[in-house]
Design an enzyme around this catalytic site. Structure first.
Site, PDB file in Angstrom:
ATOM      1  N   ASP A  64       0.836  -1.197   0.000  1.00  0.00           N
ATOM      2  CA  ASP A  64       0.000   0.000   0.000  1.00  0.00           C
ATOM      3  C   ASP A  64       0.872   1.249   0.000  1.00  0.00           C
ATOM      4  O   ASP A  64       1.692   1.436   0.896  1.00  0.00           O
ATOM      5  CB  ASP A  64      -0.885  -0.045   1.247  1.00  0.00           C
ATOM      6  N   THR A  97      -3.162   5.250  -3.801  1.00  0.00           N
ATOM      7  CA  THR A  97      -2.084   6.007  -3.141  1.00  0.00           C
ATOM      8  C   THR A  97      -0.788   5.912  -3.948  1.00  0.00           C
ATOM      9  O   THR A  97      -0.072   6.898  -4.087  1.00  0.00           O
ATOM     10  CB  THR A  97      -1.856   5.468  -1.720  1.00  0.00           C
ATOM     11  N   THR A  98      -0.505   4.720  -4.487  1.00  0.00           N
ATOM     12  CA  THR A  98       0.704   4.568  -5.316  1.00  0.00           C
ATOM     13  C   THR A  98       0.563   5.396  -6.594  1.00  0.00           C
ATOM     14  O   THR A  98       1.503   6.067  -7.019  1.00  0.00           O
ATOM     15  CB  THR A  98       0.921   3.080  -5.675  1.00  0.00           C
ATOM     16  N   ASP A 394      -8.669  -0.635   2.404  1.00  0.00           N
ATOM     17  CA  ASP A 394      -8.728   0.036   1.105  1.00  0.00           C
ATOM     18  C   ASP A 394      -9.999  -0.358   0.351  1.00  0.00           C
ATOM     19  O   ASP A 394     -10.694   0.481  -0.215  1.00  0.00           O
ATOM     20  CB  ASP A 394      -7.509  -0.340   0.241  1.00  0.00           C
TER      21      ASP A 394
END
Length: 560
Positions: A64, A97-98, A394
């Site tokens: 994550d 998020t990445t 998530d």
């Protein structure tokens, strides 16, 4: 001559480090690119995991982006901005998020040659903002609504969104199993926005497939006293009493002074203490409750008393679990046992205590309010379960967003390629330098499908060429085409159910553009080492002072 003899003006303290101009901007861009390189390989279903070992000896294995960014102790001031956007994406949408960090890093990478050639950063910023607004409009235009569908259809659509999120996580192998579990959990809490209404309990042992969803509340059996074994472990339609008081025999030793003239009076004081506790217990029993939960301790006397009357009790239940039982069972937490009326009691269809792995769990199912759910996670290693919990968090966030903003876009880099094509086309229709800047913004968006290919070990150039050709079709039928991770070619992401909520993409483009513009607009960094050393001296002084006090008392603290 007089002008040359002017004394030099010293503005800042001695030792202040100032760096400014083009070199400073390029250095900031390099720092951000280095951060993006750390999470680059974690993108997508074939992304690698990172093992992070901190100074306390804790080991975290994660895929994550936000978790990795938090655990990396980044000290570079400009690179910290990327950590912040990853965190904001995590709290706002939960996934992507990445993507956010990668996009921001790529926008800066594309801007770097222009900066080196002497383009003013404000020109870049203006074009990037324009491109970002157009990209977001295009996402909204391409998004497909899932409103107005029947519950069954909606469930399967939401499960597809959850599966897309989970496919890039450690538990990707069981994504269908967990996706349906997450959708059931989110739909169980209805319109309640509080995430803590979905509890995730971790029990080491077993396999992932042994995980299960409780339509209600489940928590680990609390510490219990003797007499607990004699209590019934299963009730049908019990009434539940929730307390925030201690049911223990308390001797009044705090600030209580009693003067006795006759030793016989002592017995009456002891009796009074016993009567207080018996009175409390009696009121609990009379309320008709069959399950008594308290946030504070329930002592051995109370445990035995309840056991004799076929009542189940549990003390020291955590605040969060107690609140979830209150929300699900419809009860209210009481701070006194006086006047316990039916309205404050909760109820559920079945209460039972069950063995899960090597733990005992108290499970309340079939609750009338039904505003809560609990996922009990099983798995081999502790780190594995931790990562599974992060992955489920998530997925839960994504499904909640998809329920609220019910529009989805194709994943697998399809939407990124389509926006990129659209911006390139637009760039040709404008004049001036901004044509180049918008083109570079469009090129930066291609990093998502490119990275998906690189992480899966495919030839990125080959796949991107196929994608560009497909998206360039005038009919527009190529818009949903993205990278096919299984074959190494391209495929229709919509047909393959690789979907993500539109809000994820919109937020990611917004946050990444903001971060890139913010970093481009910084042209000077002033670092004041004096203030840092002053803080250090103050801390050392405080330690020294404590040491001095210690010696005065007779036993000195050893000097470090």
């Amino acid at each position: 001559m007089a002008a040359m003899m002017q004394p030099q003006i010293i503005l800042l303290k001695e030792g202040t480090d100032t760096s400014q101009g083009k070199a400073q901007l390029v250095s900031n861009i390099n720092a951000c690119m280095a951060v993006a390189d750390v999470v680059r390989t974690t993108l997508g279903p074939r992304g690698m995991d990172k093992l992070i070992h901190d100074d306390k000896g804790n080991t975290t294995i994660s895929n994550d982006g936000a978790t990795i960014m938090k655990l990396l102790d980044i000290i570079h001031p400009a690179a910290k901005i990327l950590v912040d956007i990853a965190k904001s994406q995590d709290s706002e949408v939960g996934d992507g998020t990445t993507t956010v960090v990668l996009l921001a890093g790529e926008f800066l990478k594309e801007a770097k040659p222009f900066v080196e050639e002497g383009v003013h950063p404000q020109n870049l910023i203006r074009s990037y903002r324009t491109a970002s607004n157009m990209a977001i409009e295009k996402v909204k235009e391409l998004a497909v609504s899932i409103e107005g569908k029947s519950l069954e259809e909606k469930k399967s659509l939401l499960a597809k969104c959850a599966a897309t999120t989970l496919s890039s996580k450690l538990i990707g192998g069981e994504k269908e199993f967990f996706a349906s579990m997450v959708v059931d959990a989110v739909l169980a809490i209805g319109n309640d926005d509080r995430l803590n209404m979905i509890g995730i309990k971790k029990v080491p042992g077993g396999t992932m497939r042994d995980s299960f969803l409780v339509d209600g509340v489940a928590f680990k059996k609390t510490f219990s006293y003797a007499g607990f074994e004699q209590q019934p472990k299963k009730f049908v339609n019990p009434k539940i009493l929730l307390l925030n008081i201690e049911l223990e025999l308390k001797s009044e030793k705090e600030n209580a002074e009693i003067r006795l003239s006759d030793p016989a009076q002592y017995q009456s004081i002891v009796d009074a203490e016993w009567n207080i506790i018996y009175d409390k217990l009696d009121k609990c029993v009379k309320s008709g409750a069959k399950v008594v939960l308290s946030r504070l301790a329930i002592g051995d006397l109370a445990t035995q008393y309840f056991a004799d009357r076929d009542i189940f009790c549990a003390g020291r239940v955590s605040e969060e679990d107690l609140q979830r039982v209150a929300a699900a069972a419809g009860g209210t937490v009481q701070t006194t046992v006086n006047n316990v009326i039916d309205e404050v009691l909760g109820s559920c269809e079945i209460f039972e205590e069950k063995q899960v792995g090597n733990e005992r769990f108290n499970i309340f199912s079939g609750c009338p309010s039904g505003k809560t759910a609990t996922i009990v996670l099983r798995g081999g290693a502790d780190q594995f379960i931790e990562e599974a919990e992060r992955s489920l968090h998530d997925a839960i966030m994504i499904v909640r967003r998809a329920v609220k903003n019910s529009t989805v876009v194709p994943g697998g880099g399809a939407i990124d390629m389509e926006i990129s094509r659209f911006l390139r086309q637009h760039a040709r229709s404008i004049q001036g330098k901004s044509q180049l800047f918008i083109n570079s913004y469009a090129k930066a968006l291609e990093i998502i499908p490119r990275q998906l290919c690189d992480n899966a070990g495919f030839d990125a150039t080959d796949v991107l060429n196929k994608l560009r050709q497909k998206h360039a079709l005038a009919s527009g039928e190529g818009a949903p085409y993205g990278v096919d991770i299984n074959t190494g070619g391209i495929a229709d992401s919509f047909a393959n159910f690789v979907w993500e909520p539109a809000v994820v993409k919109i937020n990611a483009i917004n946050a990444a553009t903001e971060a890139a513009c913010l970093i481009l607009s910084v042209d000077e960094t002033v670092k004041n080492p004096k203030s840092e050393s002053a803080q250090g001296d103050a801390a050392a002084g405080a330690m020294g002072g404590m040491g001095g006090r210690g010696r005065g008392r007779g036993r000195g603290m050893r000097r470090r």
